[in-house]
Motif scaffolding. Structure first.
Motif, PDB file in Angstrom:
ATOM      1  N   SER A 185      41.171 -30.434 -36.838  1.00 24.20           N
ATOM      2  CA  SER A 185      39.922 -30.722 -36.134  1.00 24.20           C
ATOM      3  C   SER A 185      39.778 -32.205 -35.809  1.00 24.20           C
ATOM      4  N   ARG A 234      35.551 -27.650 -32.125  1.00 26.26           N
ATOM      5  CA  ARG A 234      35.160 -26.335 -31.618  1.00 26.26           C
ATOM      6  C   ARG A 234      36.293 -25.308 -31.647  1.00 26.26           C
ATOM      7  N   ARG A 235      37.451 -25.634 -31.065  1.00 22.29           N
ATOM      8  CA  ARG A 235      38.528 -24.647 -30.959  1.00 22.29           C
ATOM      9  C   ARG A 235      39.052 -24.166 -32.309  1.00 22.29           C
ATOM     10  N   ALA A 262      28.673 -19.391 -32.950  1.00 19.53           N
ATOM     11  CA  ALA A 262      29.368 -20.662 -32.734  1.00 19.53           C
ATOM     12  C   ALA A 262      29.829 -20.800 -31.290  1.00 19.53           C
ATOM     13  N   TRP A 263      30.300 -19.715 -30.720  1.00 23.71           N
ATOM     14  CA  TRP A 263      30.761 -19.763 -29.322  1.00 23.71           C
ATOM     15  C   TRP A 263      29.607 -20.080 -28.375  1.00 23.71           C
ATOM     16  N   LEU A 270      27.607 -24.032 -30.411  1.00 29.11           N
ATOM     17  CA  LEU A 270      28.191 -25.268 -30.920  1.00 29.11           C
ATOM     18  C   LEU A 270      29.070 -25.943 -29.879  1.00 29.11           C
ATOM     19  N   GLU A 318      31.288 -29.401 -28.591  1.00 26.98           N
ATOM     20  CA  GLU A 318      32.219 -30.311 -29.245  1.00 26.98           C
ATOM     21  C   GLU A 318      31.483 -31.565 -29.690  1.00 26.98           C
TER      22      GLU A 318
END
Length: 410
Positions: free
Chosen positions: A71, A77-78, A183-184, A187, A189
């Protein structure tokens, strides 16, 4: 087409990050009331059943060691979304495990996946806050996250009325799916590309080495890790100690467990109110000392045969200290490492879950008919944490009193 999440409100961010921080208690606590039944169903001895908690903690520890540095390199995020999807899948597979040995492997995978949520949630807080404000935000997360150890065993106990331990893992998969969607959608980045660092494995090892040589950082990490490991020992041993030795029903065990978890929430909010006045270091000193006192109380209660009247209050004192230990240790440990917050968060989480994974099985070394091993471990670990705090971070270390700084979520 890539979706750009709308900026969450402060309340939404607290709830989301707090929920992401709950993978530890969710993964370990929800099926605790069914742990003895699971052992019988899979024809597994008590120590093998308790190892399902150990492997989960090992996964939670090792996964943070991977997800944290990733991270720092790729952004928050990813890796988070990938980890949540993997947690959902691993939970469903746990429900299908044919024997305890396959379950142990799947619990390891489930822990590795859930670790992404824990380590990245802490790193996001450090992206956005520092100093006392970070300690206050971490305490807010524990108010949300503290619901998990309260509700998880209660929910697990009630679920056992309509399903078995396998159904509990299906529910965990559904929780993972809900958090993935949240989260998708919410949230964004929080780590700009300019603040990321590359360099691959060599750079990651260098960062970890630098952190390990930072004496105050390691003092905060080890004091939190050793105190948390005492709670992990309680999590592993209490179902057998309270149900098998003291005759507590699964439903009453869930209630007692919830009361102790409520102590964590209460302590976290006391910390949030007092940290501006006293600073995170002073509160951390007091909290680790509280954990040591509670652990000694557990040992005295067991050795002296005081029964539940002595054991339950001592457990409450020890367990509730976590609510003040974790937010202040996190704020202090991450304060000086803004560019490597993911890696610093990973070592903080590694210490908690790795030491916990080593300590938890010790609660069952004497079988399911003695509480002495659990009591000894719970007395020794917080005392060792206090020694590490003063020995490595010193008695008069800086308290991270920088003025609060908040950067809006992109």
């Amino acid at each position: 087409m890539r979706r750009t999440p709308r900026p969450p409100s402060h309340g939404q961010l607290v709830v989301l990050l707090g929920a992401l921080s709950t993978f530890g208690p969710l993964s370990m606590d929800m099926y605790l009331p069914g742990l003895p039944a699971m052992a019988r169903d899979l024809s597994a001895p008590a120590w093998a059943a308790q190892l399902t908690i150990t492997t989960s903690m090992l996964g939670l520890a090792g996964g943070q060691l991977v997800a944290g540095p990733i991270s720092d390199t790729l952004g928050r995020r990813r890796p988070l979304l990938i980890g949540l999807a993997a947690y959902m899948a691993a939970s469903v597979l746990c429900a299908l495990a044919p024997n305890v040995w396959i379950l142990l492997l799947l619990r390891l995978a489930q822990g590795c996946a859930g670790a992404a949520g824990i380590v990245i949630a802490r790193a996001v807080v450090r992206d956005l806050h520092e100093g006392v404000e970070a300690a206050r935000f971490f305490a807010m997360l524990m108010l949300v996250g503290g619901l998990a150890p309260i509700l998880a065993p209660i929910a697990g106990g009630q679920l056992l009325h309509v399903t078995d331990w396998r159904g509990i893992f299906v529910v965990l998969g559904a929780i993972g799916a809900a958090l993935l969607l949240a989260a998708w959608r919410l949230l964004a980045e929080t780590l700009p590309e300019g603040n990321r660092h590359g360099g691959g494995l060599v750079a990651t090892v260098h960062v970890f080495g630098s952190l390990a040589r930072d004496r105050p950082f390691m003092g905060y990490v080890l004091s939190a890790g050793l105190t948390f490991a005492a709670m992990a020992t309680y999590i592993s041993g209490s179902p057998f100690v309270l149900q098998d030795i003291h005759g507590v029903s699964p439903q009453l065990f869930s209630l007692l467990f919830a009361i102790n978890a409520g102590g964590i929430m209460l302590a976290s909010q006391i910390s949030r109110r007092l940290v501006v006045r006293y600073g995170p270091r002073r509160l951390l000193d007091a909290a680790v000392a509280q954990g040591a006192i509670g652990g000694v109380g557990v040992l005295v209660s067991v050795v002296a045969g005081l029964g539940l009247g002595g054991l339950l209050p001592s457990l409450f004192v020890m367990v509730s200290s976590i609510g003040m230990v974790l937010p202040n240790a996190a704020a202090l440990a991450l304060a000086d490492h803004p560019r490597t917050a993911g890696s610093a968060s990973a070592l903080l989480g590694l210490a908690q879950f790795a030491i916990g994974a080593l300590a938890a099985p010790l609660a069952g070394v004497g079988g399911s008919h003695t509480a002495l091993p659990m009591a000894i471990v719970m007395a020794v670990l917080p005392a060792a944490g206090l020694a590490c705090l003063f020995g490595l971070a010193g008695r008069n270390a800086p308290m991270v009193e920088a003025p609060p700084r908040t950067r809006p979520v992109p």
